[in-house]
Design a protein around this motif. Structure first.
Motif, mmCIF file in Angstrom:
data_model
loop_
_atom_site.group_PDB
_atom_site.id
_atom_site.type_symbol
_atom_site.label_atom_id
_atom_site.label_comp_id
_atom_site.label_asym_id
_atom_site.label_seq_id
_atom_site.Cartn_x
_atom_site.Cartn_y
_atom_site.Cartn_z
ATOM 1 N N PHE B 131 0.819 -1.209 0.000
ATOM 2 C CA PHE B 131 0.000 0.000 0.000
ATOM 3 C C PHE B 131 0.853 1.260 0.000
ATOM 4 O O PHE B 131 0.527 2.249 -0.654
ATOM 5 C CB PHE B 131 -0.957 0.016 1.193
ATOM 6 C CG PHE B 131 -2.050 1.031 1.007
ATOM 7 C CD1 PHE B 131 -3.104 0.770 0.149
ATOM 8 C CD2 PHE B 131 -2.002 2.255 1.632
ATOM 9 C CE1 PHE B 131 -4.088 1.712 -0.073
ATOM 10 C CE2 PHE B 131 -2.975 3.209 1.410
ATOM 11 C CZ PHE B 131 -4.026 2.930 0.560
ATOM 12 N N TYR B 134 1.695 2.101 -3.413
ATOM 13 C CA TYR B 134 0.643 2.837 -4.097
ATOM 14 C C TYR B 134 0.700 4.323 -3.747
ATOM 15 O O TYR B 134 0.599 5.186 -4.625
ATOM 16 C CB TYR B 134 -0.716 2.250 -3.724
ATOM 17 C CG TYR B 134 -1.895 3.078 -4.159
ATOM 18 C CD1 TYR B 134 -2.251 3.156 -5.498
ATOM 19 C CD2 TYR B 134 -2.640 3.804 -3.237
ATOM 20 C CE1 TYR B 134 -3.319 3.929 -5.900
ATOM 21 C CE2 TYR B 134 -3.706 4.579 -3.637
ATOM 22 C CZ TYR B 134 -4.040 4.639 -4.967
ATOM 23 O OH TYR B 134 -5.090 5.414 -5.363
ATOM 24 N N VAL B 135 0.913 4.610 -2.450
ATOM 25 C CA VAL B 135 0.965 6.009 -2.028
ATOM 26 C C VAL B 135 2.118 6.729 -2.730
ATOM 27 O O VAL B 135 1.965 7.843 -3.230
ATOM 28 C CB VAL B 135 1.104 6.106 -0.494
ATOM 29 C CG1 VAL B 135 1.317 7.546 -0.063
ATOM 30 C CG2 VAL B 135 -0.113 5.528 0.182
ATOM 31 N N GLU B 138 1.451 7.403 -6.442
ATOM 32 C CA GLU B 138 0.571 8.551 -6.628
ATOM 33 C C GLU B 138 1.307 9.848 -6.329
ATOM 34 O O GLU B 138 1.119 10.850 -7.008
ATOM 35 C CB GLU B 138 -0.661 8.436 -5.725
ATOM 36 C CG GLU B 138 -1.602 7.330 -6.117
ATOM 37 C CD GLU B 138 -2.386 7.636 -7.374
ATOM 38 O OE1 GLU B 138 -1.763 7.978 -8.390
ATOM 39 O OE2 GLU B 138 -3.618 7.520 -7.348
ATOM 40 N N LEU B 168 -4.057 7.836 -13.885
ATOM 41 C CA LEU B 168 -4.987 7.544 -12.789
ATOM 42 C C LEU B 168 -5.660 6.198 -13.008
ATOM 43 O O LEU B 168 -5.865 5.437 -12.052
ATOM 44 C CB LEU B 168 -6.032 8.656 -12.666
ATOM 45 C CG LEU B 168 -5.496 9.968 -12.114
ATOM 46 C CD1 LEU B 168 -6.614 10.976 -11.982
ATOM 47 C CD2 LEU B 168 -4.831 9.753 -10.764
ATOM 48 N N VAL B 169 -6.001 5.872 -14.263
ATOM 49 C CA VAL B 169 -6.598 4.552 -14.521
ATOM 50 C C VAL B 169 -5.580 3.466 -14.188
ATOM 51 O O VAL B 169 -5.911 2.444 -13.575
ATOM 52 C CB VAL B 169 -7.083 4.446 -15.982
ATOM 53 C CG1 VAL B 169 -7.534 3.035 -16.289
ATOM 54 C CG2 VAL B 169 -8.213 5.423 -16.229
ATOM 55 N N ALA B 172 -5.397 3.066 -10.548
ATOM 56 C CA ALA B 172 -6.587 2.380 -10.034
ATOM 57 C C ALA B 172 -6.439 0.872 -10.226
ATOM 58 O O ALA B 172 -6.793 0.088 -9.339
ATOM 59 C CB ALA B 172 -7.838 2.894 -10.740
ATOM 60 N N LEU B 173 -5.898 0.459 -11.374
ATOM 61 C CA LEU B 173 -5.700 -0.977 -11.610
ATOM 62 C C LEU B 173 -4.676 -1.545 -10.631
ATOM 63 O O LEU B 173 -4.843 -2.658 -10.118
ATOM 64 C CB LEU B 173 -5.256 -1.221 -13.044
ATOM 65 C CG LEU B 173 -6.369 -1.078 -14.080
ATOM 66 C CD1 LEU B 173 -5.801 -1.093 -15.476
ATOM 67 C CD2 LEU B 173 -7.373 -2.205 -13.917
ATOM 68 N N LEU B 175 -4.072 -0.363 -7.673
ATOM 69 C CA LEU B 175 -4.740 -0.424 -6.365
ATOM 70 C C LEU B 175 -5.646 -1.647 -6.290
ATOM 71 O O LEU B 175 -5.690 -2.329 -5.259
ATOM 72 C CB LEU B 175 -5.547 0.858 -6.133
ATOM 73 C CG LEU B 175 -6.313 0.934 -4.812
ATOM 74 C CD1 LEU B 175 -5.353 0.832 -3.638
ATOM 75 C CD2 LEU B 175 -7.116 2.210 -4.703
ATOM 76 N N LEU B 176 -6.343 -1.948 -7.401
ATOM 77 C CA LEU B 176 -7.187 -3.149 -7.425
ATOM 78 C C LEU B 176 -6.334 -4.387 -7.150
ATOM 79 O O LEU B 176 -6.712 -5.252 -6.344
ATOM 80 C CB LEU B 176 -7.883 -3.262 -8.787
ATOM 81 C CG LEU B 176 -8.725 -4.506 -9.019
ATOM 82 C CD1 LEU B 176 -9.892 -4.547 -8.058
ATOM 83 C CD2 LEU B 176 -9.232 -4.580 -10.453
ATOM 84 N N ILE B 179 -5.479 -4.497 -3.475
ATOM 85 C CA ILE B 179 -6.625 -4.923 -2.657
ATOM 86 C C ILE B 179 -6.779 -6.436 -2.727
ATOM 87 O O ILE B 179 -6.976 -7.120 -1.711
ATOM 88 C CB ILE B 179 -7.918 -4.219 -3.133
ATOM 89 C CG1 ILE B 179 -7.830 -2.716 -2.901
ATOM 90 C CG2 ILE B 179 -9.127 -4.788 -2.412
ATOM 91 C CD1 ILE B 179 -8.975 -1.950 -3.525
ATOM 92 N N LEU B 180 -6.645 -6.978 -3.944
ATOM 93 C CA LEU B 180 -6.781 -8.432 -4.107
ATOM 94 C C LEU B 180 -5.673 -9.160 -3.357
ATOM 95 O O LEU B 180 -5.913 -10.212 -2.751
ATOM 96 C CB LEU B 180 -6.763 -8.802 -5.594
ATOM 97 C CG LEU B 180 -7.992 -8.393 -6.395
ATOM 98 C CD1 LEU B 180 -7.759 -8.610 -7.876
ATOM 99 C CD2 LEU B 180 -9.207 -9.177 -5.933
ATOM 100 N N TYR B 182 -4.195 -8.173 -0.656
ATOM 101 C CA TYR B 182 -4.505 -8.146 0.774
ATOM 102 C C TYR B 182 -5.636 -9.110 1.099
ATOM 103 O O TYR B 182 -5.588 -9.833 2.097
ATOM 104 C CB TYR B 182 -4.877 -6.724 1.211
ATOM 105 C CG TYR B 182 -5.126 -6.645 2.698
ATOM 106 C CD1 TYR B 182 -4.058 -6.697 3.576
ATOM 107 C CD2 TYR B 182 -6.417 -6.582 3.210
ATOM 108 C CE1 TYR B 182 -4.264 -6.663 4.947
ATOM 109 C CE2 TYR B 182 -6.638 -6.550 4.575
ATOM 110 C CZ TYR B 182 -5.558 -6.590 5.432
ATOM 111 O OH TYR B 182 -5.767 -6.572 6.783
ATOM 112 N N ALA B 183 -6.656 -9.148 0.223
ATOM 113 C CA ALA B 183 -7.784 -10.039 0.483
ATOM 114 C C ALA B 183 -7.340 -11.500 0.459
ATOM 115 O O ALA B 183 -7.810 -12.319 1.231
ATOM 116 C CB ALA B 183 -8.874 -9.795 -0.560
ATOM 117 N N LEU B 188 0.375 -7.160 3.542
ATOM 118 C CA LEU B 188 0.787 -6.206 2.516
ATOM 119 C C LEU B 188 2.299 -6.164 2.386
ATOM 120 O O LEU B 188 2.838 -5.439 1.566
ATOM 121 C CB LEU B 188 0.266 -4.808 2.850
ATOM 122 C CG LEU B 188 -1.235 -4.606 2.647
ATOM 123 C CD1 LEU B 188 -1.689 -3.317 3.303
ATOM 124 C CD2 LEU B 188 -1.584 -4.580 1.176
#
Lengths: 114, 480
Positions: B131, B134-135, B138, B168-169, B172-173, B175-176, B179-180, B182-183, B188
């Motif tokens: 994560f 990601y920060v 960005e 940005l797209v 977003a991908l 980040l997706l 998220i997956l 982490y799930a 992380l």
């Protein structure tokens, strides 16, 4: 495990956002599309950490079964801040573009650039 | 080693916000202060790499605030991070030094954004947390959008927005994907994820790898996700073009090299290597063909960046240590040469970069006229320039792996690029009717930057043996 309603909403939001970015020619609508897509992602992140009936990890035991996972919420908060700042920057760029070309339509801007 | 890993992230951030204060209180010392800050930044990065080298260990873990990887976020410095920290640190320093003459009238905001990019890049390279990655992505991306629009021309504003939407797209991908991750793993931390990645269900694994690879392909501008790159790199002012091409594209390259081994190249569920090979061939050929149709020098250089990202994708896609090492080596060469070419062209042309208006322009500028020829000859892949060695390395990797077709793509790309650079030379070095004494000489600081890039692109061939050995060790450590 069937997809619960929340995941369908996530898919719908993400798809709607992406569709909007790819097909719209209005810059403001593209900015909205990006936000809708990010909202879908954030909802996904929140939903993953919570199942109905979970307790908030505030008092007593903070981990274990029946307690919601706090990490995704912290991540979501960070991601919201990033999304808000990118949106602000994007809108300010769109305003400047509008001042230059007098329109926010990609096709019209392209034809004026020639 | 001490606290250097966090300092190379924190110090440029501190500098970024000191600059407006200093230029408000003591406007006369802004220039010298910014130069000093750039040198301190590069010095810290150099000390960090030296410290890592002197310790002689595989990886150095720096727990932030003393919290270990189980509860906290850690920074991790290994051979790959050290190599990229060196490449990017040098690139940023050159951009800062070059900016001072070229952007003499720039507002302080320009340097604020530049140092935020510098900080974000080191964050990307050093973090061991998804994560956090990601920060930092960005952070460096958001600071680079306004830098593209710094000239406030309409075309630059539009190019900046176009670049922003694509980026940005792609974030977003990414980040997706995070998220997956982490799930699926509940963690992380990159090391922990790598350890359990094989146990994730096949479909989840494919979605994770898929979203990362597509997201990063947009960032690295691989065809078919390249269309943001030529306008952004061509419309930005020259030092920023060099920053985007030389440094920020390497962000994506670094992440591909860092993350794909963690994901085991998606083996079994999604064949990333074949995907990268297909995209790589498309990108090398497509980028070079695109460059042929352009009439603007900076657009030609930008399209050639697309092609060079294709070479790097091929190096990663071929797999094996040799291909990886070649891709790493080519990243270094491309940083030096593309930055050098953009710096030189900024001195050669003022205002318009259309070929039609630049007849004989390179003959009237010193030393930019010479360094431009050197950098672009390096980009074609001619000896005695470093990218000759890195392209040969990628070619040998392909031959070793039995992919003769892939190996043939590299010389084909070189021939294509020789054709369009030849056309550029014909115009820029055309003898002109103007008086020969009408020669402009660059200020000394710019001259140093130009000479460093030009000499550097030869030095990488002179030291090719040593560099190749270093990069091969890194690649061995990564892909075994």
């Amino acid at each position: 495990m069937g997809l619960s309603l929340a995941y369908w909403v996530v898919l719908l939001l993400f798809g709607m956002g992406l569709y909007c970015i790819l097909t719209e020619s209005n810059l403001i609508k593209i900015a909205v599309g990006i936000n809708v897509m990010e909202a879908g992602l954030l909802l996904f992140l929140v939903r993953l950490s919570y199942s109905p009936g979970d307790l908030a990890p505030l008092m007593g035991p903070t981990t274990g079964p029946g307690i919601a996972d706090p990490i995704p919420h912290a991540l979501t908060l960070t991601a919201i801040v990033i999304a808000a700042s990118t949106t602000a920057l994007m809108l300010s760029l769109i305003i400047q573009i509008y001042r230059h070309y007098g329109t926010v339509d990609i096709e019209e801007i392209r034809s004026k650039m020639q | 080693m001490s606290h250097l890993p966090i300092l190379v992230i924190a110090i440029p951030l501190l500098f970024a916000f000191l600059i407006p204060l200093i230029s408000m209180l003591f406007p006369s010392v802004r220039r010298i202060t910014v130069t000093a800050m750039g040198l301190v930044y590069a010095g810290l990065v150099g000390m960090m790499i030296w410290g890592y080298h002197a310790m002689g260990v595989d990886r150095v873990i720096y727990p932030l605030g003393g919290w270990g990887p189980d509860v906290g976020i850690v920074l991790e410095l290994d051979a790959l991070s050290a190599a990229f920290a060196g490449i990017m640190g040098l690139g940023i320093l050159l951009v800062i030094l070059y900016s001072q003459d070229y952007m003499e009238a720039a507002e302080s905001k320009y340097y604020v954004l530049l140092f935020i990019v510098a900080s974000g890049i080191m964050g990307i390279i050093l973090t061991a947390d998804f994560f956090n990655l990601y920060v930092f992505i960005e952070m460096s991306a958001i600071a680079s959008f306004p830098l593209v629009a710094v000239s406030r021309r309409g075309t630059a504003l539009f190019a900046s927005l176009y670049y922003m939407v694509f980026t940005l797209v792609s974030s977003a991908l990414i980040l997706l994907g995070i998220i997956l991750v982490y799930a699926a793993t509940g963690s992380l931390n990159m090391g922990e994820v790598a350890a359990v990645f094989d146990t994730i269900p096949e479909l989840t694994r494919a979605s994770i790898v898929g979203s990362f690879v597509i997201g990063l392909s947009v960032k690295v501008a691989l065809i078919p996700f390249h269309s943001w790159l030529p306008p952004a790199h061509a419309e930005a002012v020259s030092p920023i073009s060099a920053l985007l091409s030389g440094v920020l594209l390497k962000n994506g390259v670094y992440m591909l090299m860092r993350l794909l081994p963690i994901f085991g190249f998606g083996d079994g569920s999604l064949d990333v290597r074949t995907l990268l090979l297909v995209i790589g061939v498309l990108t090398v050929i497509g980028g070079n063909v695109l460059a042929m149709g352009q009439g603007n020098v900076k657009r030609i250089l930008a399209c050639s960046s697309v092609a060079h990202m294709g070479y790097i994708a091929l190096g990663i896609g071929i797999g094996g240590a040799l291909g990886f090492a070649g891709a790493l080596f080519h990243s270094l060469n491309h940083m030096l040469m593309k930055a050098g070419a953009f710096f030189s062209v900024g001195c050669i042309a003022d205002g318009s970069f259309e070929l039609s208006g630049l007849r004989g322009a390179a003959l009237r500028t010193r030393p930019a006229g010479i360094t431009f020829a050197m950098s672009t000859a390096g980009l074609i892949g001619l000896p005695p320039f470093g990218s000759f060695a890195s392209k040969i390395m990628i070619m040998f990797a392909a031959i070793d792996a039995g992919m003769i077709g892939i190996a043939a793509v590299l010389p084909a790309g070189a021939v294509l690029s020789a054709i369009y650079y030849g056309r550029v030379y014909q115009v820029l070095y055309a003898p002109s009717e103007r008086e020969p004494d009408d020669v402009s000489i660059s200020p000394w600081q710019t001259t140093i930057v130009l000479v460093v890039t030009a000499v550097g692109s030869i030095a990488t061939l002179v030291w090719a043996g040593n560099l190749a050995r270093i990069f091969a060790t890194i690649a061995d450590y990564l892909v075994g």
